[in-house]
Design a protein around this motif. Structure first.
Motif, PDB file in Angstrom:
ATOM      1  N   ASN A  97     -20.817  12.940  29.991  1.00 16.67           N
ATOM      2  CA  ASN A  97     -20.059  13.412  28.824  1.00 16.67           C
ATOM      3  C   ASN A  97     -20.311  12.534  27.602  1.00 16.67           C
ATOM      4  OD1 ASN A  97     -18.567  15.858  29.571  1.00 16.67           O
ATOM      5  ND2 ASN A  97     -17.758  14.555  31.184  1.00 16.67           N
ATOM      6  N   ALA A  98     -20.546  11.253  27.806  1.00 20.91           N
ATOM      7  CA  ALA A  98     -20.917  10.375  26.692  1.00 20.91           C
ATOM      8  C   ALA A  98     -22.250  10.828  26.104  1.00 20.91           C
ATOM      9  CB  ALA A  98     -20.996   8.926  27.154  1.00 20.91           C
ATOM     10  N   LYS A  99     -23.181  11.203  26.969  1.00 20.61           N
ATOM     11  CA  LYS A  99     -24.485  11.700  26.495  1.00 20.61           C
ATOM     12  C   LYS A  99     -24.321  13.006  25.721  1.00 20.61           C
ATOM     13  CE  LYS A  99     -27.066   9.467  30.181  1.00 20.61           C
ATOM     14  NZ  LYS A  99     -27.701   9.626  31.483  1.00 20.61           N
ATOM     15  N   THR A 100     -23.427  13.864  26.185  1.00 20.72           N
ATOM     16  CA  THR A 100     -23.163  15.118  25.479  1.00 20.72           C
ATOM     17  C   THR A 100     -22.606  14.846  24.088  1.00 20.72           C
ATOM     18  OG1 THR A 100     -22.791  16.306  27.551  1.00 20.72           O
ATOM     19  CG2 THR A 100     -21.849  17.286  25.556  1.00 20.72           C
ATOM     20  N   LEU A 101     -21.659  13.928  24.004  1.00 25.71           N
ATOM     21  CA  LEU A 101     -21.099  13.585  22.692  1.00 25.71           C
ATOM     22  C   LEU A 101     -22.124  12.892  21.807  1.00 25.71           C
ATOM     23  CD1 LEU A 101     -17.453  12.495  23.520  1.00 25.71           C
ATOM     24  CD2 LEU A 101     -18.203  14.500  22.230  1.00 25.71           C
ATOM     25  N   ASP A 102     -23.015  12.123  22.391  1.00 23.30           N
ATOM     26  CA  ASP A 102     -24.084  11.500  21.620  1.00 23.30           C
ATOM     27  C   ASP A 102     -24.980  12.582  21.006  1.00 23.30           C
ATOM     28  OD1 ASP A 102     -25.468   9.028  20.783  1.00 23.30           O
ATOM     29  OD2 ASP A 102     -27.100   9.802  22.033  1.00 23.30           O
ATOM     30  N   SER A 103     -25.320  13.586  21.797  1.00 19.24           N
ATOM     31  CA  SER A 103     -26.124  14.704  21.287  1.00 19.24           C
ATOM     32  C   SER A 103     -25.377  15.466  20.205  1.00 19.24           C
ATOM     33  CB  SER A 103     -26.498  15.661  22.427  1.00 19.24           C
ATOM     34  OG  SER A 103     -27.336  15.021  23.346  1.00 19.24           O
ATOM     35  N   ALA A 104     -24.083  15.669  20.412  1.00 19.97           N
ATOM     36  CA  ALA A 104     -23.275  16.372  19.411  1.00 19.97           C
ATOM     37  C   ALA A 104     -23.211  15.571  18.116  1.00 19.97           C
ATOM     38  CB  ALA A 104     -21.866  16.626  19.945  1.00 19.97           C
ATOM     39  N   GLU A 105     -23.106  14.253  18.227  1.00 21.31           N
ATOM     40  CA  GLU A 105     -23.073  13.404  17.031  1.00 21.31           C
ATOM     41  C   GLU A 105     -24.383  13.544  16.251  1.00 21.31           C
ATOM     42  OE1 GLU A 105     -22.323   8.757  15.783  1.00 21.31           O
ATOM     43  OE2 GLU A 105     -23.343   9.189  17.667  1.00 21.31           O
ATOM     44  N   LYS A 106     -25.498  13.518  16.969  1.00 21.35           N
ATOM     45  CA  LYS A 106     -26.800  13.661  16.311  1.00 21.35           C
ATOM     46  C   LYS A 106     -26.947  15.030  15.662  1.00 21.35           C
ATOM     47  CE  LYS A 106     -29.038  10.206  19.124  1.00 21.35           C
ATOM     48  NZ  LYS A 106     -29.573   9.922  20.415  1.00 21.35           N
ATOM     49  N   ALA A 107     -26.490  16.060  16.361  1.00 24.82           N
ATOM     50  CA  ALA A 107     -26.562  17.418  15.802  1.00 24.82           C
ATOM     51  C   ALA A 107     -25.682  17.537  14.564  1.00 24.82           C
ATOM     52  CB  ALA A 107     -26.149  18.439  16.862  1.00 24.82           C
ATOM     53  N   ALA A 108     -24.493  16.976  14.612  1.00 19.99           N
ATOM     54  CA  ALA A 108     -23.583  17.042  13.471  1.00 19.99           C
ATOM     55  C   ALA A 108     -24.139  16.250  12.291  1.00 19.99           C
ATOM     56  CB  ALA A 108     -22.199  16.521  13.861  1.00 19.99           C
ATOM     57  N   THR A 109     -24.793  15.139  12.572  1.00 16.29           N
ATOM     58  CA  THR A 109     -25.408  14.345  11.502  1.00 16.29           C
ATOM     59  C   THR A 109     -26.475  15.167  10.782  1.00 16.29           C
ATOM     60  OG1 THR A 109     -24.984  12.279  12.667  1.00 16.29           O
ATOM     61  CG2 THR A 109     -26.715  12.233  11.002  1.00 16.29           C
ATOM     62  N   ALA A 110     -27.207  15.948  11.551  1.00 18.27           N
ATOM     63  CA  ALA A 110     -28.277  16.767  10.971  1.00 18.27           C
ATOM     64  C   ALA A 110     -27.738  17.939  10.151  1.00 18.27           C
ATOM     65  CB  ALA A 110     -29.181  17.287  12.092  1.00 18.27           C
ATOM     66  N   LEU A 111     -26.452  18.205  10.210  1.00 21.87           N
ATOM     67  CA  LEU A 111     -25.859  19.333   9.481  1.00 21.87           C
ATOM     68  C   LEU A 111     -25.462  18.982   8.049  1.00 21.87           C
ATOM     69  CD1 LEU A 111     -23.653  20.886  12.293  1.00 21.87           C
ATOM     70  CD2 LEU A 111     -25.852  21.720  11.431  1.00 21.87           C
ATOM     71  N   ALA A 112     -25.881  17.815   7.588  1.00 20.71           N
ATOM     72  CA  ALA A 112     -25.592  17.448   6.199  1.00 20.71           C
ATOM     73  C   ALA A 112     -26.288  18.444   5.270  1.00 20.71           C
ATOM     74  CB  ALA A 112     -26.065  16.031   5.920  1.00 20.71           C
ATOM     75  N   ILE A 113     -25.581  18.838   4.218  1.00 21.48           N
ATOM     76  CA  ILE A 113     -26.117  19.804   3.247  1.00 21.48           C
ATOM     77  C   ILE A 113     -26.008  19.193   1.858  1.00 21.48           C
ATOM     78  CG2 ILE A 113     -25.849  22.100   2.240  1.00 21.48           C
ATOM     79  CD1 ILE A 113     -24.624  23.015   4.866  1.00 21.48           C
ATOM     80  N   ASP A 114     -27.083  19.290   1.122  1.00 24.28           N
ATOM     81  CA  ASP A 114     -27.091  18.793  -0.258  1.00 24.28           C
ATOM     82  C   ASP A 114     -26.147  19.641  -1.101  1.00 24.28           C
ATOM     83  OD1 ASP A 114     -28.076  18.527  -3.109  1.00 24.28           O
ATOM     84  OD2 ASP A 114     -29.343  17.046  -2.082  1.00 24.28           O
ATOM     85  N   SER A 115     -25.425  18.997  -2.004  1.00 25.20           N
ATOM     86  CA  SER A 115     -24.426  19.716  -2.814  1.00 25.20           C
ATOM     87  C   SER A 115     -25.054  20.828  -3.646  1.00 25.20           C
ATOM     88  CB  SER A 115     -23.659  18.753  -3.712  1.00 25.20           C
ATOM     89  OG  SER A 115     -24.529  18.104  -4.604  1.00 25.20           O
ATOM     90  N   LYS A 116     -26.306  20.676  -4.045  1.00 24.11           N
ATOM     91  CA  LYS A 116     -26.949  21.736  -4.852  1.00 24.11           C
ATOM     92  C   LYS A 116     -27.141  23.022  -4.042  1.00 24.11           C
ATOM     93  CE  LYS A 116     -31.789  20.149  -4.332  1.00 24.11           C
ATOM     94  NZ  LYS A 116     -31.955  20.443  -2.996  1.00 24.11           N
ATOM     95  N   ASP A 117     -27.145  22.908  -2.732  1.00 27.49           N
ATOM     96  CA  ASP A 117     -27.312  24.087  -1.886  1.00 27.49           C
ATOM     97  C   ASP A 117     -26.052  24.948  -1.837  1.00 27.49           C
ATOM     98  OD1 ASP A 117     -29.950  23.415  -1.288  1.00 27.49           O
ATOM     99  OD2 ASP A 117     -29.350  22.189   0.435  1.00 27.49           O
ATOM    100  N   PHE A 118     -24.962  24.462  -2.357  1.00 27.98           N
ATOM    101  CA  PHE A 118     -23.716  25.223  -2.357  1.00 27.98           C
ATOM    102  C   PHE A 118     -23.613  26.163  -3.562  1.00 27.98           C
ATOM    103  CE2 PHE A 118     -22.593  22.053   0.752  1.00 27.98           C
ATOM    104  CZ  PHE A 118     -21.762  22.730   1.617  1.00 27.98           C
ATOM    105  N   GLY A 119     -24.507  26.020  -4.496  1.00 30.06           N
ATOM    106  CA  GLY A 119     -24.505  26.903  -5.660  1.00 30.06           C
ATOM    107  C   GLY A 119     -23.181  26.859  -6.407  1.00 30.06           C
ATOM    108  N   LEU A 120     -22.669  28.034  -6.749  1.00 23.69           N
ATOM    109  CA  LEU A 120     -21.423  28.122  -7.510  1.00 23.69           C
ATOM    110  C   LEU A 120     -20.210  27.607  -6.731  1.00 23.69           C
ATOM    111  CD1 LEU A 120     -21.845  31.563  -9.291  1.00 23.69           C
ATOM    112  CD2 LEU A 120     -22.034  29.281 -10.285  1.00 23.69           C
TER     113      LEU A 120
END
Length: 107
Positions: free
Chosen positions: A27-50
């Motif tokens: 389960n620690a490994k699962t959360l480690d993978s989830a942390e990495k996946a969530a880190t990759a979900l960063a979105i640049d503010s310009k991508d939000f448009g209006l």
């Protein structure tokens, strides 16, 4: 003082420790993978448009960072539980050795 063969319940108890350690570690490994996946979900503010006009990028970033942090904290706590179970198992085996039980085939 010689050694005594281990009682069957000792093997069962140690097996249960090992099983639980694997569960917490998995389960620690699962959360480690989830942390990495969530880190990759960063979105640049310009991508939000209006939507950026309403602060959506900042709110998204806050939630994304919170998920990353909670996954990391959970992973660390799960690893701590696994480490404590290993320590408890080793202490249990050491105590059995001290009273003359042969635990060499159990470890």
């Amino acid at each position: 003082m010689g050694t005594t063969p281990p009682p069957p319940n000792l093997k069962v108890a140690i097996s249960a420790f090992d099983h639980d350690v694997r569960l917490w570690d998995d389960n620690a490994k699962t959360l480690d993978s989830a942390e990495k996946a969530a880190t990759a979900l960063a979105i640049d503010s310009k991508d939000f448009g209006l939507a950026e006009l309403f602060g959506l990028a900042e709110k998204y970033s806050q939630v994304q960072q919170m998920v990353v942090a909670r996954c990391g904290e959970g992973r660390d706590e799960f690893r701590n539980v696994a480490a404590n179970l290993i320590a408890a198992k080793n202490a249990y085996l050491l105590q059995e050795e001290r009273v003359g039980i042969d635990v060499s085939n159990i470890k």
